[in-house]
Write a protein that holds these residues in place. Structure first.
Motif, PDB file in Angstrom:
ATOM      1  N   VAL A 112       0.939 -18.111   5.094  1.00 41.11           N
ATOM      2  CA  VAL A 112       0.301 -17.831   6.332  1.00 41.11           C
ATOM      3  C   VAL A 112      -1.240 -18.212   6.222  1.00 41.11           C
ATOM      4  N   ASN A 113      -1.730 -18.666   5.225  1.00 41.64           N
ATOM      5  CA  ASN A 113      -3.075 -19.069   5.189  1.00 41.64           C
ATOM      6  C   ASN A 113      -4.285 -18.460   5.665  1.00 41.64           C
ATOM      7  N   HIS A 114      -4.098 -16.858   5.498  1.00 42.24           N
ATOM      8  CA  HIS A 114      -5.323 -15.881   5.733  1.00 42.24           C
ATOM      9  C   HIS A 114      -5.053 -14.584   5.271  1.00 42.24           C
ATOM     10  N   PRO A 115      -6.026 -14.047   4.983  1.00 41.72           N
ATOM     11  CA  PRO A 115      -6.222 -12.857   4.285  1.00 41.72           C
ATOM     12  C   PRO A 115      -5.333 -11.749   4.779  1.00 41.72           C
ATOM     13  N   LEU A 116      -4.328 -10.895   4.205  1.00 42.29           N
ATOM     14  CA  LEU A 116      -3.674  -9.772   4.664  1.00 42.29           C
ATOM     15  C   LEU A 116      -4.271  -8.587   4.888  1.00 42.29           C
ATOM     16  N   GLU A 117      -3.663  -7.405   5.346  1.00 41.83           N
ATOM     17  CA  GLU A 117      -4.178  -6.391   5.699  1.00 41.83           C
ATOM     18  C   GLU A 117      -4.141  -5.373   4.237  1.00 41.83           C
ATOM     19  N   SER A 118      -3.299  -5.953   3.280  1.00 44.21           N
ATOM     20  CA  SER A 118      -2.932  -4.866   2.132  1.00 44.21           C
ATOM     21  C   SER A 118      -4.092  -4.790   1.240  1.00 44.21           C
ATOM     22  N   THR A 119      -4.652  -3.545   1.184  1.00 38.79           N
ATOM     23  CA  THR A 119      -5.701  -3.298   0.246  1.00 38.79           C
ATOM     24  C   THR A 119      -5.437  -3.579  -1.288  1.00 38.79           C
ATOM     25  N   VAL A 120      -4.262  -3.093  -1.496  1.00 40.42           N
ATOM     26  CA  VAL A 120      -3.490  -3.238  -2.993  1.00 40.42           C
ATOM     27  C   VAL A 120      -3.595  -4.846  -3.542  1.00 40.42           C
ATOM     28  N   LEU A 121      -3.150  -5.552  -2.327  1.00 39.43           N
ATOM     29  CA  LEU A 121      -3.211  -6.853  -2.819  1.00 39.43           C
ATOM     30  C   LEU A 121      -4.533  -7.257  -3.027  1.00 39.43           C
ATOM     31  N   ARG A 122      -5.875  -6.858  -2.573  1.00 35.37           N
ATOM     32  CA  ARG A 122      -6.937  -7.318  -2.408  1.00 35.37           C
ATOM     33  C   ARG A 122      -7.568  -6.748  -3.877  1.00 35.37           C
ATOM     34  N   ALA A 123      -7.317  -5.241  -4.054  1.00 36.56           N
ATOM     35  CA  ALA A 123      -8.143  -4.585  -4.968  1.00 36.56           C
ATOM     36  C   ALA A 123      -7.168  -4.312  -6.410  1.00 36.56           C
ATOM     37  N   GLY A 124      -6.001  -4.528  -6.202  1.00 35.70           N
ATOM     38  CA  GLY A 124      -5.142  -4.425  -7.382  1.00 35.70           C
ATOM     39  C   GLY A 124      -4.574  -2.900  -7.472  1.00 35.70           C
ATOM     40  N   ILE A 125      -3.699  -2.929  -8.468  1.00 36.78           N
ATOM     41  CA  ILE A 125      -2.915  -1.308  -8.738  1.00 36.78           C
ATOM     42  C   ILE A 125      -4.016  -0.548  -9.190  1.00 36.78           C
ATOM     43  N   ALA A 126      -4.098   0.581  -8.861  1.00 40.79           N
ATOM     44  CA  ALA A 126      -5.143   1.694  -9.245  1.00 40.79           C
ATOM     45  C   ALA A 126      -5.349   2.048 -10.636  1.00 40.79           C
ATOM     46  N   ASP A 127      -4.069   1.872 -11.512  1.00 36.54           N
ATOM     47  CA  ASP A 127      -4.258   2.054 -13.028  1.00 36.54           C
ATOM     48  C   ASP A 127      -4.688   0.914 -13.804  1.00 36.54           C
ATOM     49  N   ASP A 142       0.691  -1.264   0.191  1.00 39.74           N
ATOM     50  CA  ASP A 142       0.025  -0.022   0.074  1.00 39.74           C
ATOM     51  C   ASP A 142       0.914   1.190   0.059  1.00 39.74           C
ATOM     52  N   LEU A 143       1.763   1.307   0.824  1.00 39.92           N
ATOM     53  CA  LEU A 143       2.919   2.456   0.704  1.00 39.92           C
ATOM     54  C   LEU A 143       3.490   2.653  -0.372  1.00 39.92           C
ATOM     55  N   ILE A 144       4.035   1.638  -1.147  1.00 41.13           N
ATOM     56  CA  ILE A 144       4.810   1.598  -2.546  1.00 41.13           C
ATOM     57  C   ILE A 144       3.683   2.028  -3.619  1.00 41.13           C
ATOM     58  N   HIS A 145       2.481   1.509  -3.412  1.00 38.90           N
ATOM     59  CA  HIS A 145       1.576   1.782  -4.437  1.00 38.90           C
ATOM     60  C   HIS A 145       1.383   3.613  -4.133  1.00 38.90           C
ATOM     61  N   MET A 146       1.045   3.881  -3.046  1.00 39.97           N
ATOM     62  CA  MET A 146       1.000   5.575  -2.934  1.00 39.97           C
ATOM     63  C   MET A 146       1.897   6.167  -3.361  1.00 39.97           C
ATOM     64  N   LEU A 147       3.283   5.909  -3.222  1.00 34.90           N
ATOM     65  CA  LEU A 147       4.363   6.653  -3.670  1.00 34.90           C
ATOM     66  C   LEU A 147       4.591   6.491  -4.939  1.00 34.90           C
ATOM     67  N   ASP A 148       4.358   5.409  -5.720  1.00 35.11           N
ATOM     68  CA  ASP A 148       4.424   5.465  -7.147  1.00 35.11           C
ATOM     69  C   ASP A 148       3.223   6.320  -7.661  1.00 35.11           C
ATOM     70  N   GLY A 205      12.467   3.038  -5.313  1.00 31.37           N
ATOM     71  CA  GLY A 205      13.132   2.001  -5.623  1.00 31.37           C
ATOM     72  C   GLY A 205      12.806   0.363  -5.734  1.00 31.37           C
ATOM     73  N   ILE A 206      11.498   0.375  -5.450  1.00 29.72           N
ATOM     74  CA  ILE A 206      10.765  -0.812  -5.364  1.00 29.72           C
ATOM     75  C   ILE A 206       9.829  -1.283  -6.308  1.00 29.72           C
ATOM     76  N   ASN A 207      10.002  -2.404  -6.934  1.00 28.82           N
ATOM     77  CA  ASN A 207       9.009  -2.645  -8.024  1.00 28.82           C
ATOM     78  C   ASN A 207       7.560  -3.211  -7.380  1.00 28.82           C
ATOM     79  N   LEU A 208       6.585  -2.455  -7.581  1.00 28.16           N
ATOM     80  CA  LEU A 208       5.380  -2.632  -6.870  1.00 28.16           C
ATOM     81  C   LEU A 208       4.690  -4.146  -7.553  1.00 28.16           C
ATOM     82  N   THR A 209       4.903  -4.352  -8.531  1.00 29.24           N
ATOM     83  CA  THR A 209       4.376  -5.862  -9.374  1.00 29.24           C
ATOM     84  C   THR A 209       4.926  -6.877  -8.741  1.00 29.24           C
TER      85      THR A 209
END
Length: 140
Positions: free
Chosen positions: A111-126, A81-87, A94-98
């Motif tokens: 870990v076999n459970h959902p993570l808190e990452s909204t970008v992982l759930r929803a995808g990259i905005a563009d 989420d942080l990298i996505h916002m900065l991008d 310096g980090i490749n979001l993909t």
């Protein structure tokens, strides 16, 4: 020096004022922010930190982490989420979001459970998704 909001109660004004005062008082110190997303404020707090001149932030894949001393506290701000916002803002990091998202998905499976990452759930905005097909009821 790292300044932490481990229990996730900070707000952008508090972060901005605190970091501005610390940097004014200790101009030779490089400050880092360690922010939890317990109340959904971590990215806003990162922005306040950036506005105050902070350039170093802790984050974790998928927002993993937490604090055993803060009941109900969630994990750290999600790296993706942080990298996505900065991008999106054109801030070089310096980090490749993909690649980061692929790692986060591997961690999610591990870990076999959902993570808190909204970008992982929803995808990259563009990256647009197809609209769902309209469903009609019988008799419409």
């Amino acid at each position: 020096m790292s300044v932490a909001d481990t229990v996730g109660v900070a707000d952008p004004r508090l972060v901005y004022e605190t970091m501005t005062q610390l940097q004014d008082r200790f101009p030779d110190v490089e400050f880092n922010l360690h922010l939890h997303n317990t109340r959904g404020m971590a990215l806003a707090n990162v922005m306040a930190g950036i506005q105050a001149g902070v350039r170093s932030f802790d984050a974790s894949i998928g927002g993993l982490g937490g604090c055993p001393y803060a009941p109900g506290a969630t994990g750290n701000v999600s790296s993706e989420d942080l990298i996505h916002m900065l991008d999106l803002m054109g801030i070089q990091n310096g980090i490749n979001l993909t690649e980061m998202l692929a790692i986060a998905d591997d961690v999610r499976q591990l870990v076999n459970h959902p993570l808190e990452s909204t970008v992982l759930r929803a995808g990259i905005a563009d990256q647009l998704h197809a609209a769902p097909a309209a469903q009609h009821k019988v008799g419409d």
